[in-house]
Design an enzyme around this catalytic site. Structure first.
Site, mmCIF file in Angstrom:
data_model
loop_
_atom_site.group_PDB
_atom_site.id
_atom_site.type_symbol
_atom_site.label_atom_id
_atom_site.label_comp_id
_atom_site.label_asym_id
_atom_site.label_seq_id
_atom_site.Cartn_x
_atom_site.Cartn_y
_atom_site.Cartn_z
ATOM 1 N N ILE A 159 0.832 -1.202 0.000
ATOM 2 C CA ILE A 159 0.000 0.000 0.000
ATOM 3 C C ILE A 159 0.867 1.252 0.000
ATOM 4 C CG2 ILE A 159 -1.760 1.303 1.255
ATOM 5 C CD1 ILE A 159 -2.775 -1.395 2.358
ATOM 6 N N ARG A 239 -4.129 1.484 11.224
ATOM 7 C CA ARG A 239 -4.951 1.063 12.351
ATOM 8 C C ARG A 239 -4.990 2.190 13.371
ATOM 9 N NH1 ARG A 239 -6.557 -2.026 9.336
ATOM 10 N NH2 ARG A 239 -6.616 -4.308 9.400
ATOM 11 N N GLU A 268 -13.702 1.247 17.245
ATOM 12 C CA GLU A 268 -14.637 1.434 16.124
ATOM 13 C C GLU A 268 -15.901 0.626 16.357
ATOM 14 O OE1 GLU A 268 -12.560 0.367 12.540
ATOM 15 O OE2 GLU A 268 -11.096 1.978 12.732
ATOM 16 N N HIS A 287 -13.715 3.713 8.128
ATOM 17 C CA HIS A 287 -12.875 2.553 7.815
ATOM 18 C C HIS A 287 -13.270 1.936 6.464
ATOM 19 C CE1 HIS A 287 -10.304 -0.780 9.847
ATOM 20 N NE2 HIS A 287 -10.053 -0.713 8.549
#
Length: 321
Positions: A159, A239, A268, A287
């Site tokens: 990523i 995260r 969350e 998210h």
């Protein structure tokens, strides 16, 4: 001998199960947007040969010890901090994740969040919705340029590399910090390896894409934010646990950094009364890093393929090392 049983902890389209229904019996939690209750998960795991889980499902020693038939857990994510991998190994349960297939999509979201935060796009949309736009003004909702700025990426995995590629298209100077240097990436993309402190002090945008581990927990703390430029914009698509959220709030309140774009949080989901929500200097997303129809479908298919090959006695496609 009956079919092996697979339990899926969120509702997914039945059409995705059709290719596997001759071999397996499926059970599935009835809701897509509500986590399976712990007691239900424990009961289902007792009878399951395979589990398809999401990040909110805690797969720990308690669950594994009560699941004598369980052979594989396929996590619908790259991260797997919701799974006790050591306990799974002890109980001879294979754990898999979904790397690669979501890297480009998550990078799209990460760079989009960076742009939205820098150019105050969400705030500008709300400005019109609230009927505040009365006239054009030279510095109305003026944000920060992105092109030719310096971006610092913490974590140069797949990523991180994808974000770096996007940044080069904006003529950005790309710095990165990673546990290991990536000479091939440096040569291909022209990115510069930096120490963490240098990354913090030299970057206009700082993007976190590191996994949550004991080593990375609270990486972005009071000390880290104090080392950033007062004009810096912090983006987190990794995260929530890598950030000391109290320290981030303090840094924003004191003007130690300019703004933050957050797709992940320590706990969350967050609610509308969360301290980050409603601030003009923070963009909050629920998210959704990998949330494109194409990518989420591919992720689910990879999870099902991992479970299928393991239950048929073969090696998993994407095991967690």
């Amino acid at each position: 001998m009956g079919k092996a049983t697979i339990y899926i902890t969120r509702k997914i389209p039945e059409t995705l199960l059709k290719p596997y229904q001759e071999s397996f019996s499926f059970r599935m939690w009835e809701k897509e947007d509500e986590r399976v209750p712990r007691d239900v998960l424990l009961e289902e795991a007792r009878h399951a040969d395979g589990l398809l889980t999401v990040l909110s499902d805690n797969v720990d020693e308690e669950l594994l010890a009560q699941a004598p038939n369980l052979k594989v857990v396929a996590n619908l994510a790259v991260g797997f901090d919701n799974i006790d991998v050591d306990a799974a190994s002890k109980h001879q349960v294979i754990v898999t994740n979904t790397p690669d297939v979501l890297s480009e999509t998550t990078a799209d979201l990460g760079f989009g969040l960076l742009m939205a935060t820098a150019r105050r796009i969400v705030e500008a949309s709300a400005f019109i919705e609230q009927d505040k736009w009365n006239e054009w003004a030279p510095f109305l909702l003026a944000g920060a340029d992105i092109h030719h700025k310096t971006i610092g990426i913490l974590g140069m995995g797949r990523i991180g590399e994808a974000i770096a590629k996007r940044a080069t298209g904006f003529n950005m100077n790309v710095r990165y910090h990673n546990r290991n240097r990536k000479p091939a990436v440096e040569e291909e993309l022209g990115v510069i390896y930096s120490g963490f402190d240098e990354l913090l002090s030299e970057s206009d945008f700082i993007v976190s894409v590191v996994p949550l581990t004991e080593e990375t927990a609270n990486t972005f703390n009071q000390e880290a934010f104090a080392k950033m430029k007062t004009s810096a914009i912090f983006i987190n698509i990794s995260r929530g646990g890598v950030v000391d959220e109290d320290a981030l709030l303090e840094a924003l309140d004191k003007g130690e950094i300019r703004a933050a774009g957050l797709d992940v949080f320590r706990e969350e989901p967050i609610r509308s009364d969360h301290p980050f929500v409603g601030r003009d200097d923070v963009v909050c997303l629920p998210h959704i890093g990998s949330a494109s129809v194409e990518t989420r479908t591919t992720m689910i298919q990879l999870c099902l393929d991992n479970i299928s090959v393991v239950l048929h006695g073969s090696k998993p496609i994407t095991p967690i090392k």
